[in-house]
Design an enzyme around this catalytic site. Structure first.
Site, PDB file in Angstrom:
ATOM      1  N   GLU A 155      31.028   6.411  25.616  1.00  0.00           N
ATOM      2  CA  GLU A 155      31.094   5.112  24.941  1.00  0.00           C
ATOM      3  C   GLU A 155      30.194   5.218  23.713  1.00  0.00           C
ATOM      4  O   GLU A 155      28.972   5.166  23.835  1.00  0.00           O
ATOM      5  CB  GLU A 155      30.614   3.997  25.876  1.00  0.00           C
ATOM      6  CG  GLU A 155      31.512   3.752  27.072  1.00  0.00           C
ATOM      7  CD  GLU A 155      32.837   3.126  26.686  1.00  0.00           C
ATOM      8  OE1 GLU A 155      32.944   2.546  25.599  1.00  0.00           O
ATOM      9  OE2 GLU A 155      33.780   3.240  27.476  1.00  0.00           O
TER      10      GLU A 155
ATOM     11  N   CYS B 135      27.073  -2.361  19.545  1.00  0.00           N
ATOM     12  CA  CYS B 135      28.000  -1.262  19.210  1.00  0.00           C
ATOM     13  C   CYS B 135      29.272  -1.761  18.553  1.00  0.00           C
ATOM     14  O   CYS B 135      29.842  -1.084  17.706  1.00  0.00           O
ATOM     15  CB  CYS B 135      28.330  -0.450  20.448  1.00  0.00           C
ATOM     16  SG  CYS B 135      29.024  -1.434  21.788  1.00  0.00           S
TER      17      CYS B 135
HETATM   18  P1  NAD Z   1      21.330   7.692  21.664  1.00  0.00           P
HETATM   19  O1  NAD Z   1      22.570   8.505  21.601  1.00  0.00           O
HETATM   20  O2  NAD Z   1      20.190   8.071  20.805  1.00  0.00           O
HETATM   21  O3  NAD Z   1      20.748   7.656  23.187  1.00  0.00           O
HETATM   22  C1  NAD Z   1      21.535   7.344  24.328  1.00  0.00           C
HETATM   23  C2  NAD Z   1      20.999   8.084  25.553  1.00  0.00           C
HETATM   24  O4  NAD Z   1      21.061   9.497  25.305  1.00  0.00           O
HETATM   25  C3  NAD Z   1      19.551   7.777  25.906  1.00  0.00           C
HETATM   26  O5  NAD Z   1      19.450   7.666  27.310  1.00  0.00           O
HETATM   27  C4  NAD Z   1      18.777   8.969  25.376  1.00  0.00           C
HETATM   28  O6  NAD Z   1      17.646   9.280  26.146  1.00  0.00           O
HETATM   29  C5  NAD Z   1      19.784  10.097  25.507  1.00  0.00           C
HETATM   30  N1  NAD Z   1      19.595  11.137  24.468  1.00  0.00           N
HETATM   31  C6  NAD Z   1      19.132  10.958  23.199  1.00  0.00           C
HETATM   32  N2  NAD Z   1      19.112  12.139  22.529  1.00  0.00           N
HETATM   33  C7  NAD Z   1      19.587  13.077  23.400  1.00  0.00           C
HETATM   34  C8  NAD Z   1      19.810  14.468  23.308  1.00  0.00           C
HETATM   35  N3  NAD Z   1      19.566  15.157  22.194  1.00  0.00           N
HETATM   36  N4  NAD Z   1      20.304  15.118  24.392  1.00  0.00           N
HETATM   37  C9  NAD Z   1      20.578  14.446  25.525  1.00  0.00           C
HETATM   38  N5  NAD Z   1      20.383  13.108  25.667  1.00  0.00           N
HETATM   39  C10 NAD Z   1      19.881  12.426  24.633  1.00  0.00           C
HETATM   40  O7  NAD Z   1      21.805   6.193  21.383  1.00  0.00           O
HETATM   41  P2  NAD Z   1      20.913   4.888  21.246  1.00  0.00           P
HETATM   42  O8  NAD Z   1      20.107   4.951  19.985  1.00  0.00           O
HETATM   43  O9  NAD Z   1      20.200   4.601  22.520  1.00  0.00           O
HETATM   44  O10 NAD Z   1      22.059   3.766  21.066  1.00  0.00           O
HETATM   45  C11 NAD Z   1      22.654   3.481  19.834  1.00  0.00           C
HETATM   46  C12 NAD Z   1      24.040   4.092  19.727  1.00  0.00           C
HETATM   47  O11 NAD Z   1      24.792   3.803  20.884  1.00  0.00           O
HETATM   48  C13 NAD Z   1      24.852   3.530  18.576  1.00  0.00           C
HETATM   49  O12 NAD Z   1      25.589   4.543  17.955  1.00  0.00           O
HETATM   50  C14 NAD Z   1      25.782   2.541  19.261  1.00  0.00           C
HETATM   51  O13 NAD Z   1      26.968   2.255  18.536  1.00  0.00           O
HETATM   52  C15 NAD Z   1      26.059   3.242  20.535  1.00  0.00           C
HETATM   53  N6  NAD Z   1      26.465   2.310  21.584  1.00  0.00           N
HETATM   54  C16 NAD Z   1      27.740   2.353  22.055  1.00  0.00           C
HETATM   55  C17 NAD Z   1      28.160   1.449  23.014  1.00  0.00           C
HETATM   56  C18 NAD Z   1      29.565   1.426  23.572  1.00  0.00           C
HETATM   57  O14 NAD Z   1      29.810   0.724  24.548  1.00  0.00           O
HETATM   58  N7  NAD Z   1      30.505   2.180  23.008  1.00  0.00           N
HETATM   59  C19 NAD Z   1      27.258   0.499  23.491  1.00  0.00           C
HETATM   60  C20 NAD Z   1      25.960   0.493  22.986  1.00  0.00           C
HETATM   61  C21 NAD Z   1      25.567   1.406  22.028  1.00  0.00           C
END
Ligand code: NAD
Length: 467
Positions: A212, A246
Site C-alpha cells: 500500500e 496517502c
Molecule cells: P516509509 O516507507 O518510510 O516507512 C514505512 C515502514 O517501513 C515503517 O515501519 C518503517 O520502519 C519501514 N522502513 C523504512 N525504511 C525502511 C527500509 N529501508 N527498509 C525496510 N523497512 C523500512 O513510509 P512512511 O514515511 O512511514 O509513510 C509515508 C508514505 O506512506 C507515503 O508515501 C504515503 O503515501 C504512504 N502511505 C500509503 C498508504 C496506503 O494505504 N497506500 C497509507 C499511508 C501512507
C-alpha cells in the site's frame, strides 16, 4: 531487539500456525472480539499518544483511526462465515462427473509493516485481515510514532500470546531483519521507495506481498464543475491530518477558465475550516510528523516560489511546534520539484489546463497515482476522465470517499501499490484461494487416459462443442 529473539518468535508462530490452519469462523471471530476488547481498553492511551505525537484533533483520530478500525472489525465479524464458505462453480467438460469449488486457506505466518501517518488504522486493519484469514503475524509499526507503537504493542499483548500475534518495535534495522525471514505474506504500507526494498526482499522467498504505497494523486476540476463544491471537498481532503494522508489530493488541475474562481473558493473554504477565530485553530489541525519532514515540505515550497510560482494563501510555518499552515500555490509548472515528488504535507499546487487531453498528459507524465478526484458536472466528462485516468481508486465530485466503503477494494497500481485491501479484499490478501475438485463415482476423467489409439474421435466431438 535481539536477532535470536526474532527468530524464536517466528518459529513459535510457525508452530501456532499449524493449529490456526484449520481454525473455524467462530474461533477467528472470537479472536477478533478479543482484539476489539483490547482496543476499547486502550482507547484513551491511543488518543493521548496520537495527540502527543501528531497533534491529531480528537474528532479526526476518533473517526479516522479508532472508529475506522472498529467498523472494519464489525464488518469482518459480520461477513467472515460467508468469506470462508466454499464457493461452488459449474463443472467444465473435463470435470463433468465431479464437484468444483474454491476455498480460502490461511497463507501462513505473515509480516505487517505500517507507517506513522494513520498509525492505528494502518496497523490494525491489516491485523484484522490476517486474523480473519487465520494467519499468525508479526507487526512492526513506524518508529516515528514510538508511543503509539508501544500502546499498539500493549493492545496486541492483551489479546494474543506472542506465539500467535506480536508487535515488535524498532526502526529500519529491525525491518531489515524481519524482511530476511521466510514469511508467507507481507503487508507493507509506506513509501514507494521502501516498497521496492520490501518487494525485493520478498522475492528471495517468493513471498506474496500487498504493498500500500503513495504517489501524486490529482484533483481534476473540469470546466463543467461546481467550483464551490469542488473547493470544499479538496480543502477537506488536502488539509485533514495536515496533508499527511496517502490519498490526499496532491495537486489540483483546473480548467483555465475556472482557475481564479477556484483559488478564491479554496481560500474561503480554508478560512472557514481552520481560521474561524481569525487565527489558525491548531486544535483542529495536525502538526507535521518531525523536523525532517517539516524542512522537506517547506523546502519544496521555497523552491517553487523561487522558480516563479505565486503564493495564493498561507505560506507561514512555525518550526517550534512543527506547524505548516494550509498553503495554496498558483502558477505551478510540471518541471518544479513540488510536482516531482509526493508532497505529503499541507501545500496545494494549482496547475491549469485548456483541454481534458492536456490534463491527462500532465497526469500521465507522472507515475500512476493511488487516488484521483474528478470534479465535473456533465456525465460525459465524468465518464471521459473515469475511463482515461489510471489510478488505484477514484472519487467523483468529492475526495477520500472511496476509502470509506468497505465493500470496495482499496489499493494502488504499480508505483502506488500492489494488491488490494479492506474487508473481503484484505481477507483474500492473507488467504490462498485454493481451487478444489472432488471426483465423483463415475470418474469420467478416465476417458482421457491412454491408450489413445481408438480415442481420436473424442477430439472431434470436443471441437464441435467448444466451437
Ligand atoms: P516509509 O516507507 O518510510 O516507512 C514505512 C515502514 O517501513 C515503517 O515501519 C518503517 O520502519 C519501514 N522502513 C523504512 N525504511 C525502511 C527500509 N529501508 N527498509 C525496510 N523497512 C523500512 O513510509 P512512511 O514515511 O512511514 O509513510 C509515508 C508514505 O506512506 C507515503 O508515501 C504515503 O503515501 C504512504 N502511505 C500509503 C498508504 C496506503 O494505504 N497506500 C497509507 C499511508 C501512507
Amino acid at each position: 531487539m535481539e536477532t535470536a529473539t526474532i527468530y524464536q518468535l517466528f518459529e513459535r508462530q510457525q508452530q501456532t500456525q499449524l493449529q490456526w490452519l484449520t481454525s473455524t469462523a467462530d474461533e477467528r471471530i472470537a479472536r477478533l472480539k478479543k482484539l476489539r476488547k483490547a482496543l476499547e481498553q486502550y482507547r484513551e492511551a491511543l488518543q493521548t499518544s496520537m495527540q502527543l505525537e501528531l497533534r491529531k484533533p480528537l474528532f479526526e483520530l476518533s473517526l479516522h483511526e479508532i472508529e475506522f478500525v472498529l467498523a472494519e472489525l464489525r464488518y469482518t465479524i459480520e461477513n467472515l462465515k460467508e468469506w470462508m464458505a466454499p464457493k461452488y462453480v459449474p463443472a467444465s467438460m473435463g470435470t463433468l462427473s465431479s464437484v468444483s469449488y474454491s476455498q480460502a486457506q490461511p497463507r501462513g505466518v505473515s509480516l505487517i509493516l505500517s507507517p506513522w501517518n494513520y498509525p492505528v488504522q494502518l496497523t490494525l486493519c491489516p491485523v484484522i485481515a490476517a486474523i480473519a484469514a487465520g494467519c499468525c503475524c508479526m507487526v512492526k509499526p513506524s518508529e516515528l510514532v514510538p508511543q503509539t507503537a508501544e500502546v499498539l504493542q500493549k493492545i496486541i499483548a492483551a489479546a494474543f500470546t506472542e506465539a500467535e500475534i506480536c508487535v515488535v518495535n524498532g526502526g529500519v534495522e529491525l525491518s531489515t531483519l524481519l524482511l530476511s525471514l521466510p514469511f508467507s505474506h507481507i503487508h507493507f504500507t509506506g513509501s514507494p521507495q521502501v516498497g521496492k526494498v520490501v518487494m525485493k526482499a520478498a522475492a528471495e522467498h517468493l513471498c506474496e506481498v500487498t504493498l500500500e504505497l503513495g504517489g501524486k494523486s490529482p484533483a481534476v476540476v473540469d470546466e463543467t464543475a461546481n467550483v464551490a463544491h469542488a473547493a470544499a471537498a479538496i480543502t477537506f481532503g488536502k488539509f485533514v491530518n495536515a496533508g499527511q494522508t496517502c490519498i490526499a489530493p496532491d495537486y489540483v488541475l483546473v480548467h483555465t477558465s475556472l482557475a481564479e474562481k477556484l483559488v478564491v473558493a479554496l481560500s474561503q473554504a480554508v478560512k472557514k475550516n481552520y481560521y474561524s477565530t481569525g487565527k489558525l485553530e491548531k486544535a483542529d489541525y495536525a502538526q507535521i510528523i518531525n523536523a525532517k519532514h517539516f524542512d522537506r515540505i517547506t523546502g519544496l515550497l521555497q523552491d517553487a516560489l523561487a522558480q516563479g510560482a505565486r503564493l495564493a494563501l498561507g505560506g507561514e510555518s512555525t518550526k517550534a511546534d512543527l506547524t505548516i499552515e494550509p498553503t495554496i500555490v498558483a502558477g505551478v509548472r510540471a518541471d518544479m520539484k513540488l510536482m516531482q515528488e509526493e508532497i505529503f504535507g499541507p501545500v496545494l499546487p494549482i496547475l491549469t489546463f485548456n483541454t481534458p487531453q492536456e490534463a491527462l498528459d500532465i497526469i500521465r507524465a507522472l507515475d500512476k497515482p493511488l487516488a484521483a478526484y474528478i470534479f465535473a458536472g456533465k456525465a460525459r466528462r465524468k465518464d471521459f476522465y473515469l475511463a482515461q485516468i489510471q489510478a488505484g481508486g477514484i472519487t467523483v465530485n468529492d475526495t477520500l470517499l472511496h476509502i470509506a466503503n468497505m465493500n470496495l477494494p482499496f489499493g494502488g497500481i504499480n508505483n502506488s501499490g500492489v494488491g488490494k485491501t479492506h474487508g473481503h479484499y484484505g481477507f483474500m490478501g492473507f488467504s490462498n484461494e485454493r481451487g478444489i475438485v472432488k471426483q465423483g463415482w463415475m470418474r469420467l476423467s478416465r476417458v482421457a487416459h491412454p491408450p489413445y489409439a481408438r480415442k481420436n474421435w473424442m477430439i472431434r466431438v470436443m471441437r464441435y462443442f467448444l466451437r
